[in-house]
Design a protein around this motif. Structure first.
Motif, short mmCIF file in Angstrom:
data_model
loop_
_atom_site.label_atom_id
_atom_site.label_comp_id
_atom_site.label_asym_id
_atom_site.label_seq_id
_atom_site.Cartn_x
_atom_site.Cartn_y
_atom_site.Cartn_z
N THR A 120 -30.98 8.07 44.89
CA THR A 120 -31.12 7.84 46.33
C THR A 120 -32.58 7.68 46.77
N GLY A 121 -33.52 7.65 45.83
CA GLY A 121 -34.94 7.60 46.17
C GLY A 121 -35.35 6.29 46.84
N THR A 122 -36.39 6.36 47.66
CA THR A 122 -36.93 5.20 48.37
C THR A 122 -38.43 5.10 48.10
N ALA A 123 -39.05 4.07 48.68
CA ALA A 123 -40.49 3.91 48.53
C ALA A 123 -41.24 5.12 49.10
N TRP A 124 -40.68 5.71 50.16
CA TRP A 124 -41.36 6.84 50.81
C TRP A 124 -41.24 8.11 49.99
N THR A 125 -40.06 8.36 49.39
CA THR A 125 -39.94 9.55 48.54
C THR A 125 -40.79 9.40 47.29
N ALA A 126 -40.83 8.17 46.73
CA ALA A 126 -41.68 7.93 45.56
C ALA A 126 -43.15 8.12 45.92
N SER A 127 -43.54 7.64 47.10
CA SER A 127 -44.93 7.82 47.55
C SER A 127 -45.27 9.30 47.68
N ALA A 128 -44.32 10.10 48.19
CA ALA A 128 -44.55 11.54 48.33
C ALA A 128 -44.77 12.18 46.97
#
Length: 490
Positions: free
Chosen positions: A44-52
């Motif tokens: 369920t990961g997104t660009a924002w969770t990966a950035s975090a």
């Protein structure tokens, strides 16, 4: 193209529907079972969770040494070095994003770890070499963070001591109790099974990294405005009485290692990419996350390095918030150091997860039917499961944290340890393997212009790493002669 069609035909013959997903290796009925194309629970990961995750890992203890590194390199050298490393890391991280799937970056089979990506593109020998470097470096990172977090804990205690007794008071405390406390905290958190379940931790840690970096920047600006800024030069610390040309050379090379450490993230990028949902394609989302995190990181690094150098000049401390360039307001210094500790607690777990995953996957493949390896014992409060304990996870991860803590207690030399980690890990993991995988994946011809440019790029950073490694070893050797392991006080 013919090979690709043959591969798809073979998958269809085996009962695998290749049309339902962009991936060739589609798990049957994936949509109905709410799993991904590899049969694993839907990501369920997104660009924002990966950035975090990336920001949590990259903006760590390295940012605190950037004012010192800037003092060694000077305005010209430091700013140029940070920008070069930043653009280089964005370039090679994007190359690495295309290696998550093989042989094609969108339709290929998933590589769950950095080692799997290397094996799929470069073969078994390169995979083993990569594994040795990667896991040694991750262990070294864990040691580095176990050194850094207690320094911030002690800085909290020292700040209050200086506030009560004056700035000339002898306020020195042992690292050991704080390192043991940090280790106990990491043992507890290590029982969280995987990186997928650490998004909350990464989010908190990323906020903490912004918070303490901002405090450091704000205190530096306040010092400059008050007219207390230090002497700065275009080339950094000047050669003179008590500081020879050889000393200058060693310090410059150590500073390069510190900056390399501050950008060392490649060894966990594949693991982070493995948390992303498959649509849109993971490589495109990961490249967006790389751009967001690298831009954010570079802005903070330049601000910390430049404002810190302007505030302290050539006398900038090795650790901006614990070297006591700042005494007041003591409560704000205390708050910054609390934020550092919270951040490093989360960052340690992200760096350690690939190590845990490797130990446990090897154990499962060797003893697939062992209850010690596979059994889960849920701990419940009422009907709600608080955490599930596994004997292998409990013993293996606890042993790893204990070993890391003991090593940290034996060699607490902040700047030199950071420089060594940066020097040893940066070139092979951040430069060499991503470039070689890109060459193999895109079948770039040997001795072509593009191949020569990539290899020249490779060679340049190899030389930088060797030089920075030599300087850090010299610094650690000096530190071992001036302090005793397990008896270090700051």
């Amino acid at each position: 193209m013919a090979g690709r069609k043959d591969e798809e035909s073979q998958q269809e013959d085996n009962g695998v529907d290749v049309s339902a997903s962009p991936a060739i290796f589609q798990f049957p009925n994936a949509e109905k079972l709410d799993v991904d194309d590899d049969g694993k629970h839907r990501r369920t990961g997104t660009a924002w969770t990966a950035s975090a995750h990336i920001i949590t890992t990259i903006i760590g203890s390295g940012v605190l040494s950037l004012a010192w590194a800037t003092a060694q390199l000077g305005w010209l050298g430091a700013i140029a070095t940070i920008l070069i490393f930043s653009s280089t890391m964005l370039f090679t991280s994007n190359l690495l994003a295309d290696c998550y799937r093989s042989p094609h970056p969108v339709t290929g089979k998933r590589n769950y770890t950095y080692m799997e990506a290397v094996q799929a593109n470069l073969g078994r020998v390169s995979c083993i070499t990569c594994g040795i470097l990667q896991y040694t470096n991750l262990g070294g990172f864990a040691v580095g963070y176990t050194i850094t977090a207690p320094i911030s804990m002690i800085a909290f205690q020292k700040s209050n001591c200086f506030h009560k007794k004056g700035h000339d008071a002898s306020c020195k405390f042992s690292n050991n109790p704080y390192m043991i406390g940090f280790g106990i905290c990491e043992i507890i958190l290590s029982q969280i099974p995987s990186l997928h379940e650490l998004t909350w931790s990464s989010t908190i840690a990323a906020i903490m990294s912004f918070a303490y970096s901002s405090i450091g920047i704000a205190l530096s600006i306040a010092r400059i405005i008050a007219g207390k800024g230090g002497k700065t030069t275009l080339t950094g610390v000047e050669i003179g009485v008590g500081f020879t040309a050889a000393d200058k050379t060693w310090k410059v090379l150590t500073a390069l290692g510190d900056i390399a450490f501050a950008y060392l993230i490649s060894q966990v990028l594949i693991d982070i990419q493995d948390t992303l949902k498959s649509s849109p394609p993971e490589n495109k989302v990961m490249k967006k996350a790389n751009a967001i995190s690298m831009l954010t990181t570079t802005i903070f690094y330049l601000m910390c390095g430049c404002f810190g150098y302007a505030a302290f000049g050539n006398d900038a401390p090795g650790n901006m918030l614990t070297g006591f360039g700042f005494y007041e307001p003591f409560w704000l210094v205390d708050l910054a150091n609390i934020f550092i500790v919270i951040h490093l607690v989360g960052a340690f777990q992200i760096l350690a997860q690939p190590v845990y995953k490797k130990i446990e996957s090897l154990s499962i493949s060797k003893w697939p039917n062992s209850a010690f390896v596979k059994a889960e014992y849920p701990i419940k409060i009422g009907s709600k499961t608080l955490i599930s304990l596994n004997p292998l996870r409990l013993t293996g991860r606890t042993t790893f944290v204990i070993l890391v803590t003991v090593l940290a207690m034996a060699m607490p030399f902040f700047n030199d340890v950071i420089a060594l980690l940066g020097a040893v890990g940066f070139w092979p993991l951040s430069i060499y393997f991503p470039i070689q995988m890109y060459i193999a994946q895109n079948r770039i011809k040997r001795w072509s212009f593009k191949w020569l440019m990539l290899q020249l790029f490779n060679l340049l950073f190899l030389l930088v790493s060797i030089a920075a490694g030599a300087a850090s070893i010299q610094g650690i050797s000096h530190g071992l002669h001036t302090s005793k392991p397990f008896q270090f006080k700051v």
